[in-house]
Write an enzyme that holds these catalytic residues in place. Structure first.
Site, PDB file in Angstrom:
ATOM      1  N   GLU A  73      22.611  18.251  12.265  1.00  0.00           N
ATOM      2  CA  GLU A  73      22.481  16.803  12.449  1.00  0.00           C
ATOM      3  C   GLU A  73      21.287  16.555  13.357  1.00  0.00           C
ATOM      4  O   GLU A  73      21.216  17.107  14.453  1.00  0.00           O
ATOM      5  CB  GLU A  73      23.724  16.213  13.120  1.00  0.00           C
ATOM      6  CG  GLU A  73      25.009  16.341  12.339  1.00  0.00           C
ATOM      7  CD  GLU A  73      26.207  15.848  13.148  1.00  0.00           C
ATOM      8  OE1 GLU A  73      26.005  15.235  14.230  1.00  0.00           O
ATOM      9  OE2 GLU A  73      27.336  16.078  12.725  1.00  0.00           O
ATOM     10  N   GLU A 130      27.736   7.665  22.416  1.00  0.00           N
ATOM     11  CA  GLU A 130      27.282   8.885  23.082  1.00  0.00           C
ATOM     12  C   GLU A 130      27.647   8.917  24.563  1.00  0.00           C
ATOM     13  O   GLU A 130      27.619   7.910  25.250  1.00  0.00           O
ATOM     14  CB  GLU A 130      25.751   9.031  22.954  1.00  0.00           C
ATOM     15  CG  GLU A 130      25.195   8.819  21.563  1.00  0.00           C
ATOM     16  CD  GLU A 130      25.743   9.771  20.502  1.00  0.00           C
ATOM     17  OE1 GLU A 130      26.505  10.687  20.840  1.00  0.00           O
ATOM     18  OE2 GLU A 130      25.413   9.565  19.329  1.00  0.00           O
TER      19      GLU A 130
END
Length: 256
Positions: A44, A55
């Site tokens: 990724e 995140e």
């Protein structure tokens, strides 16, 4: 056979993440190739965004460093172009809907098709709104990868039955980041998924150690690791090649 399917074929997949442009685009190319060499089955590449809501601090800071260094969506595509000169490792992008929308859906996914980027993960795209993106992505052979979290509950089977590429199973509540232990009981979730789809599912968020990776891969079809790799890159900067290679190799071996 799609590249994503290949990543899971006859094995547990180790999926590695890094942020495009951290610390430099040239380093990202080298580190992607090192991870592929070390045995990563799928990689990724994060296209940095200024407000990465899913995140934790490690990837947030990597995104900010990359953006300050001038990383753009076009430069992320250029990274992939350079990787493709040496490797056919399966690749997916992970980013947010805003950069894709501003780039233009058709233009973005056409570029993905040209460079053999097989999928995209958009953590801020609600399942109920994926029709805005999915038909255009599919036109260019790109899978919009769905995420299922412990809070999905009664929606698990609904999300799983419409899944493309692979299913990203979120191991724990909160944001990405390294965790000393993963306490969520994921087996009932995986069982529900298995009832409605044969699409592979891999577990991510918080996996740091080979032991955790092994345990998650026993439950599912693979393990996803991001923050621990990004942390190594933060630590070693432009000289992280060997550290990244060694870590990915150890994690991949733990899945075997």
């Amino acid at each position: 056979m799609s590249n994503i399917k290949k990543a899971f074929e006859n094995k547990k997949a180790f999926i590695a993440f890094l942020t495009a442009g951290d610390p430099t685009p040239e380093c990202t190319v080298r580190y992607v190739l090192k991870m592929a060499e070390a045995g990563a089955d799928l990689i990724e590449i994060g296209i940095p965004f200024s407000d990465p809501t899913a995140e934790g601090v490690v990837i947030q800071e990597a995104s900010l460093r990359a953006l300050k260094g001038g990383m753009t969506t076009d430069k992320a595509f250029e990274i992939v172009r350079k990787v493709r000169e040496s490797s056919d490792v399966p690749l997916v992008f992970m980013t947010y809907i805003n950069p894709v929308f501003h780039y233009g859906y058709d233009r973005f996914f056409q570029k993905c098709q040209e460079l053999d980027v097989s999928g995209i993960i958009l953590p801020d795209l609600p399942f109920e709104e994926k029709e805005e993106v999915e038909p255009i992505a599919e036109k260019y052979g790109v899978s919009v990868i769905s995420m299922i979290s412990p809070t999905s509950d009664e929606r698990i089977q609904k999300i799983a039955s419409g899944a493309k590429g692979f299913l990203y199973v979120v191991s724990s509540m909160g944001v990405t980041g390294m965790r000393s232990q993963i306490s969520t009981n994921l087996k009932p979730m995986i069982d529900k998924i298995r009832e409605v789809t044969e699409i592979p599912c891999a577990i991510g968020f918080g996996i740091t150690t080979p032991e955790q990776a092994h345990k998650m891969a026993e439950l599912s079809d693979g393990a996803i690791v991001g923050s621990a790799i990004v942390k190594l890159i933060e630590q070693y900067g432009e000289k992280a090649d060997q550290a990244v290679y060694d870590y990915v190799k150890e994690m991949k071996e733990a899945l075997s």
